[in-house]
Design a protein around this motif. Structure first.
Motif, mmCIF file in Angstrom:
data_model
loop_
_atom_site.group_PDB
_atom_site.id
_atom_site.type_symbol
_atom_site.label_atom_id
_atom_site.label_comp_id
_atom_site.label_asym_id
_atom_site.label_seq_id
_atom_site.Cartn_x
_atom_site.Cartn_y
_atom_site.Cartn_z
ATOM 1 N N TYR A 495 0.830 -1.205 0.000
ATOM 2 C CA TYR A 495 0.000 0.000 0.000
ATOM 3 C C TYR A 495 0.868 1.261 0.000
ATOM 4 O O TYR A 495 2.062 1.214 0.289
ATOM 5 C CB TYR A 495 -0.916 0.011 1.225
ATOM 6 C CG TYR A 495 -1.942 -1.098 1.232
ATOM 7 C CD1 TYR A 495 -3.078 -1.020 0.439
ATOM 8 C CD2 TYR A 495 -1.766 -2.225 2.035
ATOM 9 C CE1 TYR A 495 -4.022 -2.040 0.437
ATOM 10 C CE2 TYR A 495 -2.704 -3.249 2.041
ATOM 11 C CZ TYR A 495 -3.829 -3.150 1.241
ATOM 12 O OH TYR A 495 -4.747 -4.163 1.234
ATOM 13 N N GLU A 615 -4.289 1.924 -2.547
ATOM 14 C CA GLU A 615 -4.013 0.523 -2.879
ATOM 15 C C GLU A 615 -3.690 0.400 -4.362
ATOM 16 O O GLU A 615 -4.191 1.175 -5.183
ATOM 17 C CB GLU A 615 -5.198 -0.371 -2.528
ATOM 18 C CG GLU A 615 -6.469 -0.066 -3.287
ATOM 19 C CD GLU A 615 -7.605 -1.005 -2.902
ATOM 20 O OE1 GLU A 615 -7.318 -2.078 -2.356
ATOM 21 O OE2 GLU A 615 -8.770 -0.652 -3.153
ATOM 22 N N SER A 662 -5.176 -6.650 -4.236
ATOM 23 C CA SER A 662 -5.516 -7.518 -3.111
ATOM 24 C C SER A 662 -6.640 -8.490 -3.447
ATOM 25 O O SER A 662 -6.812 -9.502 -2.777
ATOM 26 C CB SER A 662 -5.923 -6.674 -1.898
ATOM 27 O OG SER A 662 -7.057 -5.877 -2.202
ATOM 28 N N VAL A 691 -8.210 3.772 -0.787
ATOM 29 C CA VAL A 691 -8.859 2.590 -0.239
ATOM 30 C C VAL A 691 -10.250 2.971 0.282
ATOM 31 O O VAL A 691 -10.393 3.964 1.005
ATOM 32 C CB VAL A 691 -8.014 1.995 0.906
ATOM 33 C CG1 VAL A 691 -8.781 0.907 1.641
ATOM 34 C CG2 VAL A 691 -6.715 1.435 0.353
#
Length: 702
Positions: A495, A615, A662, A691
């Motif tokens: 991140y 992210e 992710s 995010v």
């Protein structure tokens, strides 16, 4: 372990023949896993006299599957090169893996091959990876022959597979052979071009007998022979005229088929059973009759020097200046690095100097090897049309162009798919650490789809590949070849942090000691930037409030402070830092003081400027058959994906989407399950995005 055979003083049997480029065939075998590529290769080598005994996959005695991992698993992992002769033709062969995790081996082989044999299982039909490699061959415009194998098996159905091929592969496929069954046993083939039945009178398939076509197959044979004439007539007006005027000879049919195969207008379909030693000699005939020689492919195209707009061509001839492509690197424990090279024009001699046009440097060849899987024959010269291994190159990597320095040309580099699965790897002991890094570096040099990075944010060594099996094989090779004990874990998402509003911040570092003290004072303006801008530092100090000798320390302080953010300690990106003002002390100010003052100002500004976590967002492209489109889109929606487009290509759909990294760590396996393996995808980093609130607490653990 490689075996080296010295032949410099022995005349190579096919040397004179090889000077004729028209008599060379550079071909590969591609297919789904377990369709019979390696078994077919073994039979070709046996019937051409290259080997005296047939190797078997199940017993681990094959020539081309020579790695320990291949023989244990009964699968091909790395593409193996070998060669043979048939009917005065020199055939260079590359046997490629069928598992999707090793698709990079197929990709780089197709780049240098002039033709391929695509093998299909007579029971399995058009299996997922066969479909994939067919489209890969289409991408590189590589002419094809289709071979339906395993006709001896229960459930084999030549005609059903042929119909499936027509539906799924979007190519004009022309059967030139039919299978013969007697009492449900596969006994031979019908050669539709010669109109003869072919039988095998011994178990090894070496005694071939030609007979009249069996009565029960006369109708089907006539129908499919007429089909050959009709399809060729549709493709060629001159052939149509000959067909109207009278009977077409075998020679004319072969000539017309060859012409249209080379032009990628059609694909001849042959059949047999490699395991039962039937149909292989006629497959060899088809390779020689239908697939192109290097001259048939035409001049090689490349860029002039490093320009990507100034195109040029190089004539395929020994007399032309050198042009070659290194398409694979493999490390031999005894010889060192082997550089698998396709020579398009010119020639290379032992101890000759060549030029790496991609790297702009000179290289020297110490040895030239002709490969027979892991066995090597030393030759003094290699020329246009050859696929050989060069030894002695220092800085060449996969995809580099080798040429004559006076006649520069740079071929289009091989484009490899990006790794899609990653795991963390660490040495078990300190003693393993150095060996681990050395082993990983060598494996990365060999395999462009295998990547190694050190993630500073997580402190992990991350290895990335095309799938779980791919990484499993790499770890196994580390253990066996490099004697490295390692621990495997899971990687973490890298991140980032940034700010959402502009702030002015002040930093002071004042320290009094017995002697000289420390004094640094800066005023910074921090403001957010657009995505992907990184960190920009500007100096707008005027009037000498801070001496010039401290500017470098202030800038260094900014970039060091940006390595750790205010929320989760992630690196800070997309910020402009402007030095507005400050002050100094004639005695106490130092580079260290200004650096620390800058870090104080930066951290304070982060907290005030509305920090957020970003992210990584990946650009995902999925190539999927129409019938699985809804499943793929439904799954992507559960992964927070933003679908940007859905484009149709023949009977396939191309889905493009942006998706958080992710959410796609396990996507390779998920996609296979969703589509029965009938989809492929590429993925690459695109940008960083804020995010969502519901994910923030999960990331920060609050």
């Amino acid at each position: 372990m490689a075996t080296q055979i010295h032949t410099e003083n022995n005349k190579i049997a096919d040397k004179d023949m090889k000077d004729n480029l028209s008599a060379i065939r550079n071909i590969g075998f591609v297919a789904h896993i377990d369709a019979g590529k390696t078994t077919t290769t073994e039979r070709l080598l046996f019937y051409t006299g290259r080997t005296y005994k047939i190797g078997e996959v199940d017993s681990g005695t094959t020539v081309t599957d020579w790695m320990v991992q291949e023989r244990e698993r009964g699968i091909t992992i790395t593409s193996a090169a070998t060669f043979c002769t048939w009917r005065d033709y020199h055939i260079n062969i590359i046997d490629t893996p069928g598992h999707i995790d090793f698709t990079v081996e197929v990709e780089r082989s197709l780049k240098v091959l002039d033709g391929v044999v695509v093998i299909f299982c007579a029971v399995g039909g058009v299996e997922p990876q066969s479909e994939t490699v067919w489209h890969q061959a289409d991408k590189y415009h590589v002419p094809k022959i289709a071979f339906i194998n395993k006709l001896d098996r229960v459930g084999a159905d030549f005609f059903t597979v042929f119909e499936e091929m027509k539906q799924k592969l979007n190519s004009l496929i022309i059967p030139v052979q039919l299978p013969i069954y007697e009492n449900d046993e596969f006994t031979g083939i019908v050669d539709l071009i010669s109109n003869k039945a072919v039988y095998y009178d011994d178990q090894l398939g070496t005694k071939i007998v030609y007979k009249d076509i069996p009565q029960h197959l006369l109708s089907a044979a006539a129908k499919y022979r007429d089909n050959i004439i009709e399809k060729l007539a549709e493709l060629d007006d001159s052939f149509m005229q000959k067909a109207i005027e009278g009977a077409i000879s075998e020679k004319e049919i072969i000539s017309s088929l060859r012409k249209h195969v080379i032009a990628n207008h059609c694909v001849p379909l042959v059949c047999g059973s490699a395991l039962k030693n039937k149909g292989i000699q006629h497959l060899l005939d088809a390779i020689c009759d239908f697939l192109p020689s290097p001259k048939d492919v035409g001049p090689v195209k490349g860029f002039k020097g490093s320009s990507e707009t100034d195109f040029q061509t190089r004539e395929i001839a020994v007399s032309s200046p050198l042009c070659a492509l290194c398409f694979k690197i493999f490390t031999d424990p005894f010889v060192g690095k082997l550089f698998y090279t396709r020579i398009y024009s010119g020639k290379i001699n032992t101890s000759s100097a060549i030029y790496n046009a991609s790297k702009r440097l000179r290289e020297k060849v110490s040895k030239i090897l002709r490969m027979h899987a892991n066995k090597q024959e030393i030759v003094s010269t290699a020329a246009a049309g050859d696929i050989v291994c060069l030894v002695g190159l220092k800085d060449t990597t996969t995809g580099d162009t080798l040429c004559d320095e006076k006649f520069l040309i740079t071929l289009e580099a091989i484009k490899f798919p990006l790794p899609v699965v990653s795991v963390a790897i660490e040495p078990r002991t300190k003693a393993d650490q150095e060996k681990l890094f050395a082993g990983l570096k060598k494996l990365e040099e060999e395999d462009p789809s295998f990547k190694v990075i050190y993630n500073r944010e997580t402190g992990q060594n991350i290895i990335s590949g095309m799938g779980q099996l791919h990484l499993e094989i790499m770890v196994d090779r580390l253990l066996r070849e490099f004697n490295v004990q390692a621990k495997i874990g899971k990687p973490q998402v890298a991140y980032k942090e940034t700010i959402t509003r502009k702030v002015e911040t002040v930093g002071k570092f004042i320290q009094q000691t017995g002697g000289h003290g420390q004094y640094g004072h800066v005023v910074l303006l921090m403001e957010p930037l657009d995505k992907g801008m990184g960190i920009i530092f500007e100096n707008k100090v005027k009037g000498g409030s801070i001496p010039k000798e401290f500017f470098a320390s202030i800038k260094e302080g900014v970039f060091e402070a940006a390595e750790s953010g205010a929320l989760g300690g992630y690196p800070v990106v997309d910020i402009r830092i402007t030095l507005l003002d400050g002050s100094y002390h004639e005695v106490d100010s130092s580079e260290l003081a200004f650096k620390i003052a800058t870090e104080y100002a930066f951290k304070d500004g982060l907290r005030k400027a509305g920090p957020v976590i970003l992210e990584p967002i990946m650009e995902l492209e999925v190539l999927v058959a129409n019938e699985y489109l809804s499943q793929v889109i439904g799954d992507l929606n559960t992964r927070r994906a933003k679908i940007s487009s859905i484009v149709e290509r023949k009977n396939l759909k191309i889905v493009r989407a942006d998706v958080p990294l992710s959410e796609v760590f396990n996507y390779a396996d998920v996609l296979r399950n969703l589509t029965q393996g009938r989809a492929s995808y590429t993925i690459e980093p695109s940008y960083y995005e804020k995010v969502p609130g519901e994910m923030l607490s999960k990331i920060l653990g609050i």
